[in-house]
Design an enzyme around this catalytic site. Structure first.
Site, PDB file in Angstrom:
ATOM      1  N   CYS A   1     -15.046  75.001  32.529  1.00 40.35           N
ATOM      2  CA  CYS A   1     -14.404  75.956  33.437  1.00 40.35           C
ATOM      3  C   CYS A   1     -12.999  76.361  32.988  1.00 40.35           C
ATOM      4  O   CYS A   1     -12.409  77.279  33.562  1.00 40.35           O
ATOM      5  CB  CYS A   1     -14.385  75.404  34.852  1.00 40.35           C
ATOM      6  SG  CYS A   1     -16.021  74.954  35.435  1.00 40.35           S
TER       7      CYS A   1
ATOM      8  N   HIS B   1      -8.726  78.413  38.839  1.00 38.15           N
ATOM      9  CA  HIS B   1     -10.183  78.278  38.730  1.00 38.15           C
ATOM     10  C   HIS B   1     -10.762  78.163  40.137  1.00 38.15           C
ATOM     11  O   HIS B   1     -10.248  77.422  40.976  1.00 38.15           O
ATOM     12  CB  HIS B   1     -10.519  77.041  37.892  1.00 38.15           C
ATOM     13  CG  HIS B   1     -11.973  76.689  37.912  1.00 38.15           C
ATOM     14  ND1 HIS B   1     -12.961  77.634  37.781  1.00 38.15           N
ATOM     15  CD2 HIS B   1     -12.617  75.491  38.056  1.00 38.15           C
ATOM     16  CE1 HIS B   1     -14.149  77.044  37.839  1.00 38.15           C
ATOM     17  NE2 HIS B   1     -13.961  75.749  38.014  1.00 38.15           N
TER      18      HIS B   1
ATOM     19  N   ASN C   1     -18.582  78.796  42.283  1.00 42.65           N
ATOM     20  CA  ASN C   1     -17.954  78.371  41.032  1.00 42.65           C
ATOM     21  C   ASN C   1     -18.749  78.943  39.858  1.00 42.65           C
ATOM     22  O   ASN C   1     -19.873  78.517  39.605  1.00 42.65           O
ATOM     23  CB  ASN C   1     -17.920  76.843  40.972  1.00 42.65           C
ATOM     24  CG  ASN C   1     -17.263  76.319  39.692  1.00 42.65           C
ATOM     25  OD1 ASN C   1     -17.088  77.046  38.721  1.00 42.65           O
ATOM     26  ND2 ASN C   1     -16.905  75.047  39.701  1.00 42.65           N
TER      27      ASN C   1
HETATM   28  N1  COA Z   1     -23.901  69.464  52.829  1.00 44.86           N
HETATM   29  C1  COA Z   1     -23.723  68.712  53.946  1.00 44.86           C
HETATM   30  N2  COA Z   1     -23.168  67.474  53.920  1.00 44.86           N
HETATM   31  C2  COA Z   1     -22.805  66.998  52.726  1.00 44.86           C
HETATM   32  C3  COA Z   1     -22.983  67.709  51.537  1.00 44.86           C
HETATM   33  C4  COA Z   1     -23.561  68.989  51.620  1.00 44.86           C
HETATM   34  N3  COA Z   1     -23.759  69.778  50.533  1.00 44.86           N
HETATM   35  N4  COA Z   1     -22.534  66.981  50.510  1.00 44.86           N
HETATM   36  C5  COA Z   1     -22.087  65.835  51.033  1.00 44.86           C
HETATM   37  N5  COA Z   1     -22.256  65.825  52.381  1.00 44.86           N
HETATM   38  C6  COA Z   1     -21.875  64.794  53.345  1.00 44.86           C
HETATM   39  C7  COA Z   1     -21.813  63.417  52.732  1.00 44.86           C
HETATM   40  O1  COA Z   1     -23.070  62.774  52.774  1.00 44.86           O
HETATM   41  C8  COA Z   1     -20.780  62.743  53.599  1.00 44.86           C
HETATM   42  O2  COA Z   1     -21.390  62.359  54.802  1.00 44.86           O
HETATM   43  P1  COA Z   1     -20.948  60.988  55.564  1.00 44.86           P
HETATM   44  O3  COA Z   1     -19.517  61.178  55.927  1.00 44.86           O
HETATM   45  O4  COA Z   1     -21.874  60.932  56.732  1.00 44.86           O
HETATM   46  O5  COA Z   1     -21.145  59.905  54.561  1.00 44.86           O
HETATM   47  C9  COA Z   1     -19.804  63.867  53.930  1.00 44.86           C
HETATM   48  O6  COA Z   1     -20.534  65.091  53.767  1.00 44.86           O
HETATM   49  C10 COA Z   1     -18.598  63.900  53.029  1.00 44.86           C
HETATM   50  O7  COA Z   1     -19.045  63.790  51.684  1.00 44.86           O
HETATM   51  P2  COA Z   1     -18.041  63.785  50.487  1.00 44.86           P
HETATM   52  O8  COA Z   1     -18.769  63.574  49.201  1.00 44.86           O
HETATM   53  O9  COA Z   1     -16.902  62.858  50.828  1.00 44.86           O
HETATM   54  O10 COA Z   1     -17.530  65.290  50.545  1.00 44.86           O
HETATM   55  P3  COA Z   1     -16.232  65.910  49.897  1.00 44.86           P
HETATM   56  O11 COA Z   1     -15.317  66.296  50.951  1.00 44.86           O
HETATM   57  O12 COA Z   1     -15.723  65.067  48.779  1.00 44.86           O
HETATM   58  O13 COA Z   1     -16.819  67.236  49.270  1.00 44.86           O
HETATM   59  C11 COA Z   1     -17.413  68.160  47.152  1.00 44.86           C
HETATM   60  C12 COA Z   1     -17.775  67.163  48.227  1.00 44.86           C
HETATM   61  C13 COA Z   1     -18.416  68.081  46.019  1.00 44.86           C
HETATM   62  C14 COA Z   1     -17.459  69.557  47.764  1.00 44.86           C
HETATM   63  C15 COA Z   1     -15.975  67.869  46.651  1.00 44.86           C
HETATM   64  O14 COA Z   1     -15.873  66.510  46.316  1.00 44.86           O
HETATM   65  C16 COA Z   1     -15.595  68.696  45.473  1.00 44.86           C
HETATM   66  O15 COA Z   1     -15.480  69.904  45.549  1.00 44.86           O
HETATM   67  N6  COA Z   1     -15.299  68.059  44.304  1.00 44.86           N
HETATM   68  C17 COA Z   1     -14.956  68.785  43.113  1.00 44.86           C
HETATM   69  C18 COA Z   1     -16.185  69.398  42.514  1.00 44.86           C
HETATM   70  C19 COA Z   1     -15.853  70.465  41.486  1.00 44.86           C
HETATM   71  O16 COA Z   1     -14.906  71.160  41.611  1.00 44.86           O
HETATM   72  N7  COA Z   1     -16.715  70.576  40.469  1.00 44.86           N
HETATM   73  C20 COA Z   1     -16.603  71.571  39.461  1.00 44.86           C
HETATM   74  C21 COA Z   1     -15.457  71.322  38.581  1.00 44.86           C
HETATM   75  S1  COA Z   1     -15.245  72.616  37.421  1.00 44.86           S
END
Ligand code: COA
Length: 316
Positions: free
Chosen positions: A116, A240, A270
């Protein structure tokens, strides 16, 4: 990290174009096939819809042709094509070869894969080519992440999509628009985000999030130092488009208000190498950038890579 030597041959953007996958997939569409919902995706990522479909070459040809048209250039006058992509259509040859032929270019063509961060890596590379004597470089950032996304995995499927952004970079008699740049990588973090050949993207979302803000801020700070400017001087930051919370946290730490950020993630998701040019040229097309404005582009991605560049907007 090098600073730009005085007297180097400079360049500016003289044309640009964009393309998106032809099918729109909303959060509700995703919620029909996996355990997720519109509210969660909006609140946790900022994404409302994304575009999927088309190959990397197909999208690049559309954006590249638009950039050449805006610059008013005959394709045969381009001296090099640099394609930033992490989703080439084939392992060999480079997808830039297909694009070179389809656009009628008669020049060298190669791909850059920095995930990215790819568009900024390619931008700095293109400036290097101009410094070495090239007059006009076509620079394209395209990714078709939908092809390496597991559409049953809610961890990744809510994030990734397809798009392309292209720019013509032309030698200019003055110093050009690039004031400062930085390219970083930390391969020790490669397992946080990867895709094996023939497989799907695997991601430790929390770890990527944690690192992303830090490495974006580090890289942007280095570019500003090299350019001799501060956050107050930045008219527009083009981050980004990975997650609105990452963008907001990075802007906060940099001291750039969100009103000065270019954001298209709600409509694009993304799109990796395409994300910065899609946001940049959306802002330009909306008249958000005036001549002389300082624009800070900053990306991060698998690798983990980070990259930033500061340009003084001089395109017509
Ligand atoms: N839909 C609904 N619920 C979801 C979910 C989805 N797609 N993904 C996870 N959950 C749930 C989890 O199971 C968790 O539930 P719980 O609290 O009952 O255990 C809750 O939502 C929180 O999950 P978590 O993994 O802590 O979410 P988060 O706030 O970290 O968000 C991402 C997840 C992936 C959106 C976030 O971590 C992120 O954006 N990371 C960077 C990814 C990125 O930028 N990648 C590309 C880089 S170039």
């Amino acid at each position: 990290m090098p600073t730009i030597p005085s007297g180097v041959r400079g360049a500016t953007f003289t044309g640009w174009g964009t393309a998106l996958g032809h099918e729109i997939v909303t959060n509700d569409d995703l919620a029909r096939s996996m355990d997720t919902n519109d509210q969660w995706i909006r609140e946790r990522t900022g994404i409302e819809r994304r575009h999927v479909g088309g190959s990397t070459a197909e999208l690049s040809i559309v954006s590249g042709r638009a950039a050449l048209s805006m610059a008013g250039l005959d394709p045969t006058s381009i001296d090099a094509l640099v394609l930033a992509t992490t989703t080439p259509d084939r392992t060999v040859p480079a997808t830039s070869a297909t694009i070179q032929n389809s656009l009628g270019l008669r020049c060298g063509a190669f791909d850059v894969n920095a995930a990215c961060s790819g568009f900024v890596y390619a931008l700095v590379t293109a400036h290097g080519l101009v410094a070495m004597g090239a007059e006009r470089v076509l620079l394209i950032g395209t990714d078709t992440l939908s092809r390496i996304t597991d559409w049953t995995d809610r961890n990744t499927a809510v994030l990734f999509a397809d798009g392309s952004g292209a720019a013509v970079l032309e030698h200019s008699a003055d110093r050009g628009h690039l004031l400062g740049w930085d390219l970083d990588a930390d391969g020790s973090a490669e397992d946080a985000l990867y895709c094996d050949i023939g497989g799907f993207v695997q991601m430790d979302g929390k770890e990527v999030f944690r690192r992303a803000v830090r490495i974006m801020v580090d890289s942007a700070t280095k570019s500003m130092a090299h350019a001799g400017v501060t956050a107050d001087d930045i008219a527009l930051i083009v981050p980004h488009q990975a997650n609105i919370r990452i963008i907001s946290a990075a802007c906060d730490r940099l001291g750039v208000p969100m009103e000065r950020a270019a954001v298209v993630i709600q409509d694009t998701g993304n799109t990796s190498s395409a994300s910065i040019p899609l946001a940049l040229f959306d802002a330009a097309d909306r008249g958000r950038i005036n001549a002389g404005d300082l624009v800070l582009m900053v990306g991060f991605g698998a690798g983990m890579t980070a990259a930033s560049a500061i340009v003084s907007w001089g395109a017509r």
